[in-house]
Write a protein that holds these residues in place. Sequence first.
Motif, PDB file in Angstrom:
ATOM      1  N   HIS A   1     -17.725 103.978  77.960  1.00 24.61           N
ATOM      2  CA  HIS A   1     -18.266 102.555  78.058  1.00 24.61           C
ATOM      3  C   HIS A   1     -19.687 102.447  77.201  1.00 24.61           C
ATOM      4  O   HIS A   1     -19.834 101.591  76.432  1.00 24.61           O
ATOM      5  CB  HIS A   1     -18.038 101.772  79.122  1.00 24.61           C
ATOM      6  CG  HIS A   1     -16.657 101.229  79.534  1.00 24.61           C
ATOM      7  ND1 HIS A   1     -15.753 100.910  78.737  1.00 24.61           N
ATOM      8  CD2 HIS A   1     -16.234 101.266  80.680  1.00 24.61           C
ATOM      9  CE1 HIS A   1     -14.505 100.655  79.291  1.00 24.61           C
ATOM     10  NE2 HIS A   1     -14.879 100.704  80.451  1.00 24.61           N
TER      11      HIS A   1
ATOM     12  N   THR B   1     -10.549 106.429  84.154  1.00 24.70           N
ATOM     13  CA  THR B   1     -10.056 106.258  82.653  1.00 24.70           C
ATOM     14  C   THR B   1     -11.416 105.787  81.729  1.00 24.70           C
ATOM     15  O   THR B   1     -11.331 105.558  80.558  1.00 24.70           O
ATOM     16  CB  THR B   1      -9.132 105.015  82.836  1.00 24.70           C
ATOM     17  OG1 THR B   1      -9.495 104.060  83.396  1.00 24.70           O
ATOM     18  CG2 THR B   1      -7.890 105.661  83.462  1.00 24.70           C
ATOM     19  N   ALA B   2     -12.454 105.724  82.670  1.00 27.23           N
ATOM     20  CA  ALA B   2     -13.768 105.158  81.736  1.00 27.23           C
ATOM     21  C   ALA B   2     -14.954 105.704  82.730  1.00 27.23           C
ATOM     22  O   ALA B   2     -14.818 105.810  83.879  1.00 27.23           O
ATOM     23  CB  ALA B   2     -13.663 103.667  81.834  1.00 27.23           C
TER      24      ALA B   2
ATOM     25  N   ILE C   1     -17.660 111.366  73.649  1.00 25.89           N
ATOM     26  CA  ILE C   1     -16.734 110.510  73.364  1.00 25.89           C
ATOM     27  C   ILE C   1     -15.659 111.337  72.687  1.00 25.89           C
ATOM     28  O   ILE C   1     -14.795 111.077  72.804  1.00 25.89           O
ATOM     29  CB  ILE C   1     -17.581 109.459  72.327  1.00 25.89           C
ATOM     30  CG1 ILE C   1     -18.415 108.609  73.204  1.00 25.89           C
ATOM     31  CG2 ILE C   1     -16.582 108.478  71.803  1.00 25.89           C
ATOM     32  CD1 ILE C   1     -19.287 107.582  72.353  1.00 25.89           C
ATOM     33  N   ASP C   2     -16.085 112.179  71.742  1.00 26.07           N
ATOM     34  CA  ASP C   2     -15.127 112.855  70.991  1.00 26.07           C
ATOM     35  C   ASP C   2     -14.161 113.786  71.807  1.00 26.07           C
ATOM     36  O   ASP C   2     -13.022 113.783  71.626  1.00 26.07           O
ATOM     37  CB  ASP C   2     -15.597 113.709  70.032  1.00 26.07           C
ATOM     38  CG  ASP C   2     -16.481 112.817  68.743  1.00 26.07           C
ATOM     39  OD1 ASP C   2     -16.065 111.688  68.654  1.00 26.07           O
ATOM     40  OD2 ASP C   2     -17.234 113.279  68.166  1.00 26.07           O
TER      41      ASP C   2
ATOM     42  N   LYS D   1     -22.177 111.223  71.468  1.00 21.69           N
ATOM     43  CA  LYS D   1     -20.832 111.180  70.549  1.00 21.69           C
ATOM     44  C   LYS D   1     -20.032 112.390  71.053  1.00 21.69           C
ATOM     45  O   LYS D   1     -18.874 112.285  70.842  1.00 21.69           O
ATOM     46  CB  LYS D   1     -21.544 111.229  69.339  1.00 21.69           C
ATOM     47  CG  LYS D   1     -22.133 109.975  68.825  1.00 21.69           C
ATOM     48  CD  LYS D   1     -22.829 110.232  67.389  1.00 21.69           C
ATOM     49  CE  LYS D   1     -23.361 108.809  66.713  1.00 21.69           C
ATOM     50  NZ  LYS D   1     -23.977 108.877  65.490  1.00 21.69           N
TER      51      LYS D   1
ATOM     52  N   THR E   1     -12.184 106.835  78.405  1.00 13.68           N
ATOM     53  CA  THR E   1     -13.249 106.031  77.411  1.00 13.68           C
ATOM     54  C   THR E   1     -14.721 105.923  77.854  1.00 13.68           C
ATOM     55  O   THR E   1     -14.906 105.833  79.136  1.00 13.68           O
ATOM     56  CB  THR E   1     -12.880 104.669  77.605  1.00 13.68           C
ATOM     57  OG1 THR E   1     -11.536 104.255  76.911  1.00 13.68           O
ATOM     58  CG2 THR E   1     -13.795 103.768  76.606  1.00 13.68           C
TER      59      THR E   1
ATOM     60  N   LYS F   1     -12.028 111.065  74.338  1.00 12.29           N
ATOM     61  CA  LYS F   1     -11.002 110.106  73.919  1.00 12.29           C
ATOM     62  C   LYS F   1      -9.611 110.459  73.672  1.00 12.29           C
ATOM     63  O   LYS F   1      -8.827 110.074  74.395  1.00 12.29           O
ATOM     64  CB  LYS F   1     -11.391 109.708  72.766  1.00 12.29           C
ATOM     65  CG  LYS F   1     -10.560 108.535  72.070  1.00 12.29           C
ATOM     66  CD  LYS F   1     -11.313 107.992  70.824  1.00 12.29           C
ATOM     67  CE  LYS F   1     -10.328 106.909  69.915  1.00 12.29           C
ATOM     68  NZ  LYS F   1     -10.885 106.290  68.727  1.00 12.29           N
ATOM     69  N   PRO F   2      -9.236 111.755  73.368  1.00 15.26           N
ATOM     70  CA  PRO F   2      -8.033 112.273  73.445  1.00 15.26           C
ATOM     71  C   PRO F   2      -7.183 112.496  74.665  1.00 15.26           C
ATOM     72  O   PRO F   2      -5.980 112.731  74.772  1.00 15.26           O
ATOM     73  CB  PRO F   2      -8.219 113.716  72.478  1.00 15.26           C
ATOM     74  CG  PRO F   2      -9.457 113.638  71.923  1.00 15.26           C
ATOM     75  CD  PRO F   2     -10.435 112.812  72.762  1.00 15.26           C
TER      76      PRO F   2
END
Length: 256
Positions: A237, A199-200, A226-227, A223, A235, A230-231
């Motif tokens: 960290h 989950t991360a 991350i993009d 970035k 995550t 996320k959906p």
Amino acid sequence: MSRSKGSGDDRLSAEEQGGLFVNPVKAKLGPDKPDDKAGHRQRLRDRFSNGGADAVPDYELLEMILYRAFPRIDTKPVAKRLLARFGSFAEVIAAPPDRLKEVEGVGTRAVQELKLIKTAAERLTKGQIQSRPALSSWNSVLDYLRLAQGFEDREHFRILFLDKKNHLIADEVQGRGTVDHTPVYVREVVKRALELAATAIILVHNHPSGDPTPSRADIEVTKQIIDAAKPLGVTVHDHIVVGRNGHASLRSLRLI
């Protein structure tokens, strides 16, 4: 150091083979003469036992590590040559085997002893982050990452996969590159996180130059991950850049 002819990679000198080496000078002295090297080694061991790590400088610690590789010769000159070449104890044990063997007197057995120390240190620091949530033992995480790859001479891209309680699920090196670049595939990063039910994640790579300052490419790929993550409920960290001169956190620097 000269090598005897033979087959295979483990062509050790007489000194490295230990019991096969006979010191002609010592042989002339006769068996009743005291072995000053043995006395020096015992004194060094006693000082370490009584005073701990602070009682011995780096070169003497290396001396002691090399005792098993060189049971019958003085290890101090080898230890000092290693430190002169690489600069510090940490850089000696982290140096690639081929570079270690460039130092006069260092062969296969000496390299094995040094790598044994590095592996033990990695296991110790990794154990500290496996038993506790990663975000609550952040200094231990940083210590482990710097030890694991901060002194590498090629870039490595690593991912720490965490569960919903931020416990470590897996620690994987996803790619190895050149002195200044490692390919990172956003889709593969996210795919692997989903395979492990993470989950991360914490992204990690090293800068062989020693300077951990993040590059523009480091920021952009972070970035993108991350993009993409996320959906899907994953995550990111942080993205940690490590080097022999320290580390940089993209999250702490507010770059992500």
